[in-house]
Scaffold this motif. Structure first.
Motif, PDB file in Angstrom:
ATOM      1  N   THR A  13      32.386  30.292  43.348  1.00  9.63           N
ATOM      2  CA  THR A  13      33.052  29.285  42.528  1.00  9.63           C
ATOM      3  C   THR A  13      33.957  28.399  43.380  1.00  9.63           C
ATOM      4  OG1 THR A  13      33.015  30.793  40.645  1.00  9.63           O
ATOM      5  CG2 THR A  13      34.553  28.957  40.513  1.00  9.63           C
ATOM      6  N   ALA A  14      33.950  27.098  43.071  1.00 10.08           N
ATOM      7  CA  ALA A  14      34.793  26.134  43.794  1.00 10.08           C
ATOM      8  C   ALA A  14      36.189  26.074  43.174  1.00 10.08           C
ATOM      9  CB  ALA A  14      34.149  24.754  43.757  1.00 10.08           C
ATOM     10  N   TYR A  15      37.148  25.630  43.966  1.00 10.31           N
ATOM     11  CA  TYR A  15      38.538  25.437  43.526  1.00 10.31           C
ATOM     12  C   TYR A  15      38.923  23.981  43.771  1.00 10.31           C
ATOM     13  CZ  TYR A  15      39.158  30.539  43.505  1.00 10.31           C
ATOM     14  OH  TYR A  15      39.046  31.875  43.255  1.00 10.31           O
ATOM     15  N   SER A  16      39.865  23.490  42.983  1.00 11.62           N
ATOM     16  CA  SER A  16      40.257  22.076  43.066  1.00 11.62           C
ATOM     17  C   SER A  16      40.829  21.696  44.437  1.00 11.62           C
ATOM     18  CB  SER A  16      41.259  21.733  41.963  1.00 11.62           C
ATOM     19  OG  SER A  16      42.431  22.525  42.093  1.00 11.62           O
ATOM     20  N   GLU A  17      41.530  22.589  45.108  1.00  9.53           N
ATOM     21  CA  GLU A  17      42.132  22.251  46.400  1.00  9.53           C
ATOM     22  C   GLU A  17      41.141  22.310  47.568  1.00  9.53           C
ATOM     23  OE1 GLU A  17      45.910  24.046  47.323  1.00  9.53           O
ATOM     24  OE2 GLU A  17      46.605  23.811  45.255  1.00  9.53           O
ATOM     25  N   GLU A  18      39.886  22.593  47.278  1.00  2.00           N
ATOM     26  CA  GLU A  18      38.869  22.635  48.328  1.00  2.00           C
ATOM     27  C   GLU A  18      38.121  21.310  48.465  1.00  2.00           C
ATOM     28  OE1 GLU A  18      37.618  27.265  48.500  1.00  2.00           O
ATOM     29  OE2 GLU A  18      36.815  26.138  46.812  1.00  2.00           O
ATOM     30  N   THR A  19      38.365  20.381  47.573  1.00  3.65           N
ATOM     31  CA  THR A  19      37.698  19.086  47.587  1.00  3.65           C
ATOM     32  C   THR A  19      38.202  18.229  48.740  1.00  3.65           C
ATOM     33  OG1 THR A  19      37.523  19.209  45.182  1.00  3.65           O
ATOM     34  CG2 THR A  19      37.212  17.043  46.180  1.00  3.65           C
ATOM     35  N   VAL A  20      37.300  17.523  49.380  1.00  3.07           N
ATOM     36  CA  VAL A  20      37.667  16.588  50.451  1.00  3.07           C
ATOM     37  C   VAL A  20      37.047  15.225  50.155  1.00  3.07           C
ATOM     38  CG1 VAL A  20      37.872  18.387  52.220  1.00  3.07           C
ATOM     39  CG2 VAL A  20      35.704  17.211  51.919  1.00  3.07           C
ATOM     40  N   ALA A  21      37.623  14.177  50.737  1.00  6.44           N
ATOM     41  CA  ALA A  21      37.080  12.826  50.569  1.00  6.44           C
ATOM     42  C   ALA A  21      35.710  12.744  51.237  1.00  6.44           C
ATOM     43  CB  ALA A  21      38.028  11.805  51.181  1.00  6.44           C
ATOM     44  N   LEU A  22      34.788  12.055  50.590  1.00  6.98           N
ATOM     45  CA  LEU A  22      33.422  11.988  51.111  1.00  6.98           C
ATOM     46  C   LEU A  22      33.271  11.018  52.275  1.00  6.98           C
ATOM     47  CD1 LEU A  22      31.361  12.154  47.821  1.00  6.98           C
ATOM     48  CD2 LEU A  22      31.981  13.992  49.379  1.00  6.98           C
ATOM     49  N   ASN A  23      33.694   9.776  52.109  1.00  9.39           N
ATOM     50  CA  ASN A  23      33.557   8.761  53.159  1.00  9.39           C
ATOM     51  C   ASN A  23      32.143   8.709  53.727  1.00  9.39           C
ATOM     52  OD1 ASN A  23      36.314   8.120  52.969  1.00  9.39           O
ATOM     53  ND2 ASN A  23      36.826   9.831  54.320  1.00  9.39           N
ATOM     54  N   LEU A  24      31.157   8.553  52.838  1.00  7.24           N
ATOM     55  CA  LEU A  24      29.760   8.493  53.259  1.00  7.24           C
ATOM     56  C   LEU A  24      29.385   7.082  53.682  1.00  7.24           C
ATOM     57  CD1 LEU A  24      28.062  10.698  50.513  1.00  7.24           C
ATOM     58  CD2 LEU A  24      28.692  11.356  52.836  1.00  7.24           C
ATOM     59  N   THR A  25      28.457   7.001  54.617  1.00  8.70           N
ATOM     60  CA  THR A  25      27.962   5.718  55.110  1.00  8.70           C
ATOM     61  C   THR A  25      26.547   5.940  55.642  1.00  8.70           C
ATOM     62  OG1 THR A  25      28.485   3.839  56.527  1.00  8.70           O
ATOM     63  CG2 THR A  25      28.875   6.020  57.459  1.00  8.70           C
ATOM     64  N   PHE A  26      25.908   4.880  56.062  1.00 13.81           N
ATOM     65  CA  PHE A  26      24.611   4.987  56.722  1.00 13.81           C
ATOM     66  C   PHE A  26      24.806   4.638  58.187  1.00 13.81           C
ATOM     67  CE2 PHE A  26      23.660   4.139  52.293  1.00 13.81           C
ATOM     68  CZ  PHE A  26      22.743   5.142  52.027  1.00 13.81           C
ATOM     69  N   ILE A  27      24.177   5.417  59.042  1.00 12.45           N
ATOM     70  CA  ILE A  27      24.292   5.165  60.485  1.00 12.45           C
ATOM     71  C   ILE A  27      22.898   4.970  61.084  1.00 12.45           C
ATOM     72  CG2 ILE A  27      26.449   6.455  60.759  1.00 12.45           C
ATOM     73  CD1 ILE A  27      24.719   8.768  61.953  1.00 12.45           C
ATOM     74  N   ARG A  28      22.859   4.244  62.163  1.00 15.40           N
ATOM     75  CA  ARG A  28      21.604   4.110  62.907  1.00 15.40           C
ATOM     76  C   ARG A  28      21.364   5.430  63.639  1.00 15.40           C
ATOM     77  NH1 ARG A  28      19.623  -0.639  62.318  1.00 15.40           N
ATOM     78  NH2 ARG A  28      20.891  -2.513  62.182  1.00 15.40           N
ATOM     79  N   ASP A  29      20.118   5.889  63.585  1.00 10.49           N
ATOM     80  CA  ASP A  29      19.768   7.147  64.238  1.00 10.49           C
ATOM     81  C   ASP A  29      18.348   7.018  64.779  1.00 10.49           C
ATOM     82  OD1 ASP A  29      19.155   9.715  65.034  1.00 10.49           O
ATOM     83  OD2 ASP A  29      19.713  10.658  63.152  1.00 10.49           O
ATOM     84  N   ALA A  30      18.229   6.940  66.087  1.00  8.59           N
ATOM     85  CA  ALA A  30      16.921   6.762  66.716  1.00  8.59           C
ATOM     86  C   ALA A  30      15.985   7.930  66.444  1.00  8.59           C
ATOM     87  CB  ALA A  30      17.100   6.582  68.226  1.00  8.59           C
ATOM     88  N   TRP A  31      16.525   9.100  66.088  1.00  8.02           N
ATOM     89  CA  TRP A  31      15.703  10.282  65.851  1.00  8.02           C
ATOM     90  C   TRP A  31      15.234  10.385  64.406  1.00  8.02           C
ATOM     91  CZ3 TRP A  31      13.962  12.296  70.092  1.00  8.02           C
ATOM     92  CH2 TRP A  31      14.706  12.185  71.251  1.00  8.02           C
ATOM     93  N   SER A  32      15.786   9.569  63.500  1.00 10.92           N
ATOM     94  CA  SER A  32      15.353   9.640  62.095  1.00 10.92           C
ATOM     95  C   SER A  32      14.061   8.860  61.909  1.00 10.92           C
ATOM     96  CB  SER A  32      16.444   9.095  61.175  1.00 10.92           C
ATOM     97  OG  SER A  32      16.593   7.712  61.350  1.00 10.92           O
ATOM     98  N   LEU A  33      13.319   9.178  60.872  1.00 10.78           N
ATOM     99  CA  LEU A  33      12.023   8.540  60.624  1.00 10.78           C
ATOM    100  C   LEU A  33      12.160   7.048  60.338  1.00 10.78           C
ATOM    101  CD1 LEU A  33      10.382  11.318  58.439  1.00 10.78           C
ATOM    102  CD2 LEU A  33       9.910  10.784  60.825  1.00 10.78           C
ATOM    103  N   SER A  34      13.243   6.663  59.650  1.00  8.13           N
ATOM    104  CA  SER A  34      13.436   5.257  59.297  1.00  8.13           C
ATOM    105  C   SER A  34      14.387   4.529  60.240  1.00  8.13           C
ATOM    106  CB  SER A  34      13.970   5.160  57.869  1.00  8.13           C
ATOM    107  OG  SER A  34      15.253   5.757  57.803  1.00  8.13           O
ATOM    108  N   GLY A  35      14.995   5.254  61.174  1.00  9.82           N
ATOM    109  CA  GLY A  35      15.965   4.661  62.080  1.00  9.82           C
ATOM    110  C   GLY A  35      17.374   4.650  61.527  1.00  9.82           C
ATOM    111  N   VAL A  36      17.532   5.122  60.276  1.00  5.93           N
ATOM    112  CA  VAL A  36      18.832   5.170  59.595  1.00  5.93           C
ATOM    113  C   VAL A  36      18.932   6.499  58.868  1.00  5.93           C
ATOM    114  CG1 VAL A  36      20.259   4.079  57.801  1.00  5.93           C
ATOM    115  CG2 VAL A  36      18.808   2.665  59.242  1.00  5.93           C
ATOM    116  N   ARG A  37      20.151   7.010  58.754  1.00 10.67           N
ATOM    117  CA  ARG A  37      20.359   8.234  57.973  1.00 10.67           C
ATOM    118  C   ARG A  37      21.742   8.222  57.342  1.00 10.67           C
ATOM    119  NH1 ARG A  37      19.654  13.274  59.134  1.00 10.67           N
ATOM    120  NH2 ARG A  37      18.000  12.988  60.642  1.00 10.67           N
ATOM    121  N   LEU A  38      21.887   9.049  56.290  1.00 14.63           N
ATOM    122  CA  LEU A  38      23.169   9.226  55.616  1.00 14.63           C
ATOM    123  C   LEU A  38      24.093  10.030  56.526  1.00 14.63           C
ATOM    124  CD1 LEU A  38      24.621   8.734  52.875  1.00 14.63           C
ATOM    125  CD2 LEU A  38      23.778  10.981  52.169  1.00 14.63           C
TER     126      LEU A  38
END
Length: 195
Positions: A13-38
């Protein structure tokens, strides 16, 4: 196992004080199939496992108990190590080697894909007694072993709305855009048990 106000709080079970900010973005990644990844805006190598970005969470076990939310890292630990979702002990029955599963609705037997960790026989009676969902309706099953199938997560594609879904581990393209929240396993055969 944490005891709060006479009730056992399951290990996953999760607790409220365990949450962290996501700050998600897309980055270029030469190893990914599309060249971009989350990615996170401040990525570290430990953010990825099995080719997918995993949710970050603190492991404090403090704050308000979020009974309807699984802690991502503890869920994954229980699934990979076959641990009880309640007490973190071994989930398999020492006499039979079987795993026990409890659900508040009928499980998705057709697919055999589960993201809910097993429960040990010792924790089963209390879980059914304490959990309001299981008090109303408990479906107990047993199984042999299982294998990792994939993840449950948010698929976040550029320019599209995020969608929560199960993604198989061989769908490498979709995994590059998945924010994993739980490990999904394939259980070949679930057998109904009498409670």
């Amino acid at each position: 196992m944490v005891i709060a106000a006479q009730a056992v709080v399951p290990y996953v079970t999760a607790y409220s004080e365990e949450t962290v900010a996501l700050n998600l973005t897309f980055i270029r990644d030469a190893w990914s199939l599309s060249g971009v990844r989350l990615s996170y805006a401040d990525p570290t190598s430990s953010d990825w496992d099995m080719g997918v970005l995993w949710a970050r969470q603190k492991t404090l076990r403090r704050g308000k108990v979020l009974y309807d939310e699984l802690h991502t890292l503890r869920q994954k630990e229980c699934m990979l190590s076959r641990l009880c979702q309640v007490c973190q002990g071994p989930a398999s029955d020492p006499d039979t080697g079987l795993l026990t599963w409890v659900f508040h609705v009928e499980p998705p037997a057709a697919s055999g894909h589960l993201s809910k960790p097993p429960i040990c026989r010792g924790c089963l009676p209390e879980a059914i007694t304490v959990c309001p969902y299981l008090r109303r309706e408990a479906h107990v099953y047993s199984s042999g072993d299982y294998g990792v199938w994939g993840v449950k997560g948010l698929v976040v594609s550029p320019g599209r709305k995020a969608v929560l879904r199960d993604v198989p581990r061989d769908d490498l393209h979709t995994l590059e855009f998945t924010f994993a929240r739980a490990l999904v396993v394939h259980v070949p055969e679930l057998r109904r048990e009498n409670v």
